[in-house]
Design a protein around this motif. Structure first.
Motif, PDB file in Angstrom:
ATOM      1  N   ASP A 106       0.831  -1.214   0.007  1.00 53.62           N
ATOM      2  CA  ASP A 106      -0.055   0.139  -0.036  1.00 53.62           C
ATOM      3  C   ASP A 106       0.685   1.203   0.093  1.00 53.62           C
ATOM      4  O   ASP A 106       1.398   1.618   1.127  1.00 53.62           O
ATOM      5  N   PRO A 107       1.162   1.650  -0.984  1.00 50.74           N
ATOM      6  CA  PRO A 107       0.795   1.540  -2.533  1.00 50.74           C
ATOM      7  C   PRO A 107       1.548   0.110  -3.117  1.00 50.74           C
ATOM      8  O   PRO A 107       2.468   0.016  -2.529  1.00 50.74           O
ATOM      9  N   LEU A 108       0.703  -0.329  -3.995  1.00 47.23           N
ATOM     10  CA  LEU A 108       1.475  -1.538  -4.729  1.00 47.23           C
ATOM     11  C   LEU A 108       2.603  -1.087  -5.438  1.00 47.23           C
ATOM     12  O   LEU A 108       2.468  -0.599  -6.616  1.00 47.23           O
TER      13      LEU A 108
ATOM     14  N   ARG B  69      15.500  -4.969  -4.800  1.00 45.14           N
ATOM     15  CA  ARG B  69      16.340  -4.799  -3.581  1.00 45.14           C
ATOM     16  C   ARG B  69      17.822  -4.954  -3.680  1.00 45.14           C
ATOM     17  O   ARG B  69      18.155  -6.231  -3.970  1.00 45.14           O
ATOM     18  N   HIS B  70      18.375  -3.871  -3.642  1.00 48.57           N
ATOM     19  CA  HIS B  70      20.061  -3.890  -3.824  1.00 48.57           C
ATOM     20  C   HIS B  70      20.811  -3.213  -2.949  1.00 48.57           C
ATOM     21  O   HIS B  70      20.154  -2.162  -2.921  1.00 48.57           O
ATOM     22  N   GLY B  71      21.711  -3.882  -2.181  1.00 48.61           N
ATOM     23  CA  GLY B  71      22.576  -3.124  -1.257  1.00 48.61           C
ATOM     24  C   GLY B  71      21.670  -2.321  -0.006  1.00 48.61           C
ATOM     25  O   GLY B  71      22.076  -1.061   0.467  1.00 48.61           O
ATOM     26  N   GLY B  72      20.685  -3.202   0.347  1.00 53.13           N
ATOM     27  CA  GLY B  72      19.695  -2.517   1.300  1.00 53.13           C
ATOM     28  C   GLY B  72      18.866  -1.515   0.942  1.00 53.13           C
ATOM     29  O   GLY B  72      18.221  -0.855   1.751  1.00 53.13           O
ATOM     30  N   GLN B  73      18.786  -1.034  -0.318  1.00 51.01           N
ATOM     31  CA  GLN B  73      18.012  -0.191  -1.105  1.00 51.01           C
ATOM     32  C   GLN B  73      16.979  -0.495  -1.839  1.00 51.01           C
ATOM     33  O   GLN B  73      17.285  -1.645  -2.477  1.00 51.01           O
ATOM     34  N   ASP B  74      15.925   0.002  -2.085  1.00 49.91           N
ATOM     35  CA  ASP B  74      14.751  -0.511  -3.069  1.00 49.91           C
ATOM     36  C   ASP B  74      14.786   0.318  -4.170  1.00 49.91           C
ATOM     37  O   ASP B  74      14.829   1.785  -4.149  1.00 49.91           O
ATOM     38  N   PHE B  75      14.889  -0.341  -5.263  1.00 47.41           N
ATOM     39  CA  PHE B  75      14.704   0.369  -6.646  1.00 47.41           C
ATOM     40  C   PHE B  75      13.530  -0.033  -7.324  1.00 47.41           C
ATOM     41  O   PHE B  75      13.197  -1.153  -7.470  1.00 47.41           O
ATOM     42  N   LYS B  76      12.633   0.910  -7.431  1.00 47.80           N
ATOM     43  CA  LYS B  76      11.211   0.926  -8.072  1.00 47.80           C
ATOM     44  C   LYS B  76      11.287   0.424  -9.507  1.00 47.80           C
ATOM     45  O   LYS B  76      11.798   1.072 -10.344  1.00 47.80           O
ATOM     46  N   PHE B  77      10.195  -0.273  -9.833  1.00 46.36           N
ATOM     47  CA  PHE B  77      10.211  -0.913 -11.323  1.00 46.36           C
ATOM     48  C   PHE B  77       9.397   0.127 -11.794  1.00 46.36           C
ATOM     49  O   PHE B  77       8.441   0.460 -11.560  1.00 46.36           O
ATOM     50  N   LEU B  78       9.996   0.352 -13.132  1.00 46.30           N
ATOM     51  CA  LEU B  78       9.432   1.238 -14.222  1.00 46.30           C
ATOM     52  C   LEU B  78       9.826   0.596 -15.317  1.00 46.30           C
ATOM     53  O   LEU B  78      10.871   0.506 -15.861  1.00 46.30           O
ATOM     54  N   PRO B  79       8.841   0.366 -16.381  1.00 45.06           N
ATOM     55  CA  PRO B  79       9.069  -0.066 -17.870  1.00 45.06           C
ATOM     56  C   PRO B  79      10.081   0.811 -18.507  1.00 45.06           C
ATOM     57  O   PRO B  79       9.757   1.851 -18.558  1.00 45.06           O
TER      58      PRO B  79
END
Length: 167
Positions: A49-51, A56-66
């Motif tokens: 929430d939100p979906l 996840r790399h090096g303790g960081q979140d990388f958001k997916f975008l096409p």
């Protein structure tokens, strides 16, 4: 030639493979509160929430975008340039591009979805040289900031360049 893991080389040479190469982008700029981190693959669910999916790399979140990524050519004696074409699904992406007046820095890392902590290739220190957007996509051109590599001063104060120095 960069070092690649055995899994990466096997996947690259196979006719078909379940391995998925993932490009991780880190965009930094003084006006951003924190770096923007993007991924080319929805490897895992980052939040409900939100979906949001991403990597996840090096303790960081990388958001997916096409997006499509053109990595820099590794040809000697040529300038390194790359490009990103990101689908315009991120609400603030165009607004962020229009709000900055100086160049953002972009780092790219290539990992496998099965082993996102192992960087197979890295391209660091790029700057945004051009950005354009339309309703469907955002195109960002990347290049090297060559100004720090230019000699200073550009010319030497010798009698060949400055005849007035001759006695």
């Amino acid at each position: 030639m960069p070092y690649h893991s055995l899994n990466f080389r096997a996947a690259a040479e196979a006719d078909a493979t379940g391995e998925i190469p993932v490009v991780l982008l880190t965009i930094t700029h003084p006006d951003l509160a924190e770096p923007e981190r993007l991924s080319t693959d929805p490897t895992i669910r980052l939040s409900t929430d939100p979906l949001i999916y991403g990597t996840r790399h090096g303790g960081q979140d990388f958001k997916f975008l096409p997006m499509g990524v053109q990595t820099p050519d590794q040809v000697e004696n040529t300038s390194l340039e790359g490009a990103l074409v990101i689908e315009n699904m991120h609400a603030g992406l165009i607004q962020a591009l229009r709000s900055v007046t100086t160049r953002a820095t972009v780092d790219l890392a290539i990992v496998l979805a099965s082993s996102p902590e192992l960087v197979e290739e890295a391209y660091t220190g790029f700057v945004v040289t051009d950005a354009s957007a339309d309703v469907g996509s955002v195109e960002i051109r990347l290049g090297r900031d060559v100004a720090p590599e230019e000699p200073f001063p550009a010319d030497r104060m010798t009698s060949d360049h400055c005849p007035g120095l001759r006695r």
